[in-house]
Design a protein around this motif. Structure first.
Motif, short mmCIF file in Angstrom:
data_model
loop_
_atom_site.label_atom_id
_atom_site.label_comp_id
_atom_site.label_asym_id
_atom_site.label_seq_id
_atom_site.Cartn_x
_atom_site.Cartn_y
_atom_site.Cartn_z
N PHE A 183 17.07 42.61 31.57
CA PHE A 183 17.13 41.32 32.25
C PHE A 183 18.59 40.97 32.56
CE2 PHE A 183 13.46 41.10 29.31
CZ PHE A 183 12.47 41.16 30.27
N GLY A 184 18.88 40.76 33.83
CA GLY A 184 20.23 40.44 34.23
C GLY A 184 20.73 39.14 33.60
N ASN A 185 22.01 39.11 33.27
CA ASN A 185 22.63 37.93 32.68
C ASN A 185 24.14 37.99 32.89
OD1 ASN A 185 23.64 39.75 30.78
ND2 ASN A 185 22.11 39.23 29.23
N ASP A 186 24.85 37.07 32.24
CA ASP A 186 26.32 37.05 32.36
C ASP A 186 26.98 37.36 31.03
OD1 ASP A 186 25.71 34.75 30.97
OD2 ASP A 186 26.88 33.40 32.26
N ASN A 187 26.30 38.12 30.18
CA ASN A 187 26.83 38.46 28.86
C ASN A 187 27.84 39.60 28.98
OD1 ASN A 187 27.13 38.49 26.06
ND2 ASN A 187 25.38 39.86 25.76
N ASN A 188 28.96 39.30 29.58
CA ASN A 188 30.01 40.31 29.77
C ASN A 188 31.38 39.64 29.83
OD1 ASN A 188 30.32 39.64 32.83
ND2 ASN A 188 28.16 40.21 32.61
N GLU A 189 32.38 40.39 29.46
CA GLU A 189 33.76 39.92 29.44
C GLU A 189 34.63 40.94 30.17
OE1 GLU A 189 34.40 39.80 25.28
OE2 GLU A 189 33.14 38.01 24.93
N ILE A 190 35.14 40.56 31.33
CA ILE A 190 35.87 41.50 32.18
C ILE A 190 37.30 41.02 32.38
CG2 ILE A 190 35.88 42.69 34.40
CD1 ILE A 190 32.86 41.99 34.59
N ASP A 191 38.23 41.84 31.94
CA ASP A 191 39.65 41.55 32.11
C ASP A 191 40.06 41.95 33.53
OD1 ASP A 191 42.40 41.42 32.09
OD2 ASP A 191 42.67 42.60 30.27
N VAL A 192 40.47 40.97 34.33
CA VAL A 192 40.89 41.25 35.71
C VAL A 192 42.36 40.88 35.92
CG1 VAL A 192 38.59 41.09 36.72
CG2 VAL A 192 39.97 39.01 36.44
N SER A 193 43.11 40.81 34.84
CA SER A 193 44.52 40.39 34.94
C SER A 193 45.34 41.33 35.82
CB SER A 193 45.15 40.30 33.54
OG SER A 193 45.07 41.55 32.87
N ALA A 194 44.91 42.59 35.91
CA ALA A 194 45.67 43.55 36.72
C ALA A 194 45.54 43.30 38.21
CB ALA A 194 45.21 44.98 36.40
N ILE A 195 44.43 42.67 38.64
CA ILE A 195 44.25 42.42 40.07
C ILE A 195 44.31 40.93 40.41
CG2 ILE A 195 42.85 44.50 40.37
CD1 ILE A 195 40.37 42.66 40.48
N ALA A 196 44.40 40.07 39.40
CA ALA A 196 44.43 38.62 39.64
C ALA A 196 45.57 38.19 40.57
CB ALA A 196 44.50 37.87 38.31
N PRO A 197 46.78 38.77 40.45
CA PRO A 197 47.87 38.33 41.35
C PRO A 197 47.56 38.52 42.83
CG PRO A 197 48.76 39.55 39.48
CD PRO A 197 47.27 39.70 39.44
N MET A 198 46.63 39.43 43.16
CA MET A 198 46.28 39.66 44.56
C MET A 198 45.64 38.43 45.20
SD MET A 198 44.55 43.43 44.06
CE MET A 198 43.80 43.34 45.69
N PHE A 199 45.16 37.49 44.37
CA PHE A 199 44.43 36.33 44.88
C PHE A 199 45.18 35.03 44.68
CE2 PHE A 199 41.41 39.64 43.65
CZ PHE A 199 40.79 39.88 44.87
N GLY A 200 46.49 35.14 44.62
CA GLY A 200 47.34 33.95 44.62
C GLY A 200 47.11 32.98 43.48
N GLY A 201 46.75 33.49 42.31
CA GLY A 201 46.55 32.63 41.16
C GLY A 201 45.21 31.92 41.12
N LEU A 202 44.32 32.20 42.09
CA LEU A 202 43.00 31.57 42.11
C LEU A 202 42.02 32.25 41.17
CD1 LEU A 202 42.61 31.03 45.98
CD2 LEU A 202 43.23 29.32 44.25
N LEU A 203 42.27 33.52 40.85
CA LEU A 203 41.38 34.28 39.97
C LEU A 203 41.91 34.25 38.55
CD1 LEU A 203 38.87 36.20 39.82
CD2 LEU A 203 40.47 38.10 40.15
N PRO A 204 41.11 33.78 37.57
CA PRO A 204 41.58 33.79 36.17
C PRO A 204 41.71 35.22 35.65
CG PRO A 204 39.28 33.13 36.29
CD PRO A 204 39.77 33.19 37.70
N ASN A 205 42.37 35.39 34.52
CA ASN A 205 42.61 36.72 33.97
C ASN A 205 41.36 37.37 33.38
OD1 ASN A 205 45.33 36.81 34.67
ND2 ASN A 205 45.99 35.86 32.75
N GLU A 206 40.36 36.55 33.05
CA GLU A 206 39.10 37.08 32.52
C GLU A 206 37.94 36.37 33.18
OE1 GLU A 206 38.57 38.24 28.26
OE2 GLU A 206 36.99 36.73 28.31
#
Length: 328
Positions: A181-204
């Protein structure tokens, strides 16, 4: 003559019953009030394939060894034809810094048929325990890196097995389906690509993953050489579905959702194209230490076909291990 024939038949039934009590026999089922434990420890050797995901990570053709794996299976006979069971597994792969539970199941098996001429038919269902821990990983410019083996999703298996027991030989065929069953039980570190979105994307972030359906099917065989020694083998097909992201679960600045690059990112992961199929060949050899304890050596070799973004495809995948079986 009649007495001789009756004695022979009785001995045959007693022998078949004793061999069916071997924990390596695929038709084994505990009687009411009886329990068992099967504890395995193995080491796996892998060579990564040349999927797009592996090429992007510059990991294609790389060797992963040793990969340590531990399994525990427990069962208890509620009735002579009803078993409560649990199966758990843990993997540690130091070469890619990935570790955690890869298996968690708990449920019931019902023996609907147990005929005098050796035929059995089992029905079983169990809970898929992937939701116990969150799926964890990081997304970088080269793709996704998994920290653990959990998919973060709850689900259930339903399956059936047919088998036949002869004097010393047993065979079985099974098929089962897994629905998660699909859910949001996940933790994804996106700090490496976050700067590409001008600070709009959080690090996790967390995402809403789609539900999936997977299929396993296989054949098993077992032969009791004598009172102490036995051998077995099997072939299993495993179909693992593509994962996909339905939406972003983390609350973000609404402006992020209008950025074309981010819209393209969400479209790309809507179908992650990471599914794969496995064809597993297994062999076991077991020795009965006493009436309640058994040790076995097992080996598995896996052939597979993976989709282009799968990180589970291999050119070589082999595992060797030992198992201690105990009845109580």
């Amino acid at each position: 003559m009649k007495k001789t024939l009756s004695a022979a038949v009785a001995l045959s039934v007693i022998g078949a019953s004793a061999y069916a009590a071997n924990l390596e026999n695929p038709l084994y089922m505990p009687q009411r009030g009886e329990g068992y434990s099967k504890t395995s420890a193995g080491v796996m050797y892998k060579v990564a394939d040349d999927s797009d995901a592996m090429i992007n990570k510059q990991h294609n053709g790389a060797t992963e060894f040793p990969i340590w794996r531990v399994h525990e299976e427990l069962g208890y006979g509620i009735l002579d034809n009803l078993e409560l069971y649990g199966k758990f597994g843990y993997t540690h792969d130091g070469d890619i810094d990935r570790k955690g539970m890869h298996l968690g199941r708990a449920g019931l098996k019902y023996r609907a048929v147990n005929s005098m001429d050796g035929w059995t038919w089992d029905l079983y269902a169990d809970a898929q325990l992937g939701g116990i821990s969150a799926m964890s990983g990081s997304y970088t410019a080269t793709g996704f890196n998994y920290d653990n083996y959990s998919n973060g999703r709850w689900g259930f298996h339903v399956g059936t097995q047919f088998g036949r027991q002869w004097s010393k030989f047993s065979t079985a065929a099974f098929v089962e389906a897994l629905r998660t069953f699909g859910n949001d039980n996940n933790e994804i570190d996106v700090s490496a690509i976050a700067p590409m979105f001008g600070g709009l994307l959080p690090n996790e972030i967390s995402v809403n993953l789609k539900s999936t359906t997977e299929i396993n099917a296989g054949l098993k065989a077992f032969y009791q050489i004598d009172d102490r020694w036995s051998v077995g083998g099997g072939f299993t097909f495993k179909h693992h579905s593509d994962n996909g992201v339905e939406s972003l679960a983390t609350e973000v600045n609404p402006a992020l959702l209008t950025v074309p690059q981010f819209q393209g990112f969400l479209a790309m992961v809507a179908d992650m194209e990471d599914g794969f199929d496995e064809y597993v060949v297994s062999l076991t050899g077991a020795y009965q230490l006493n009436d309640k304890m058994q040790v076995s050596v097992y080996g598995e070799y896996t052939f597979d076909e993976s989709h282009k973004q799968s990180q589970n495809g291999t050119d070589v995948k082999a595992e060797l291990g030992v198992r201690l079986n105990v009845q109580f």
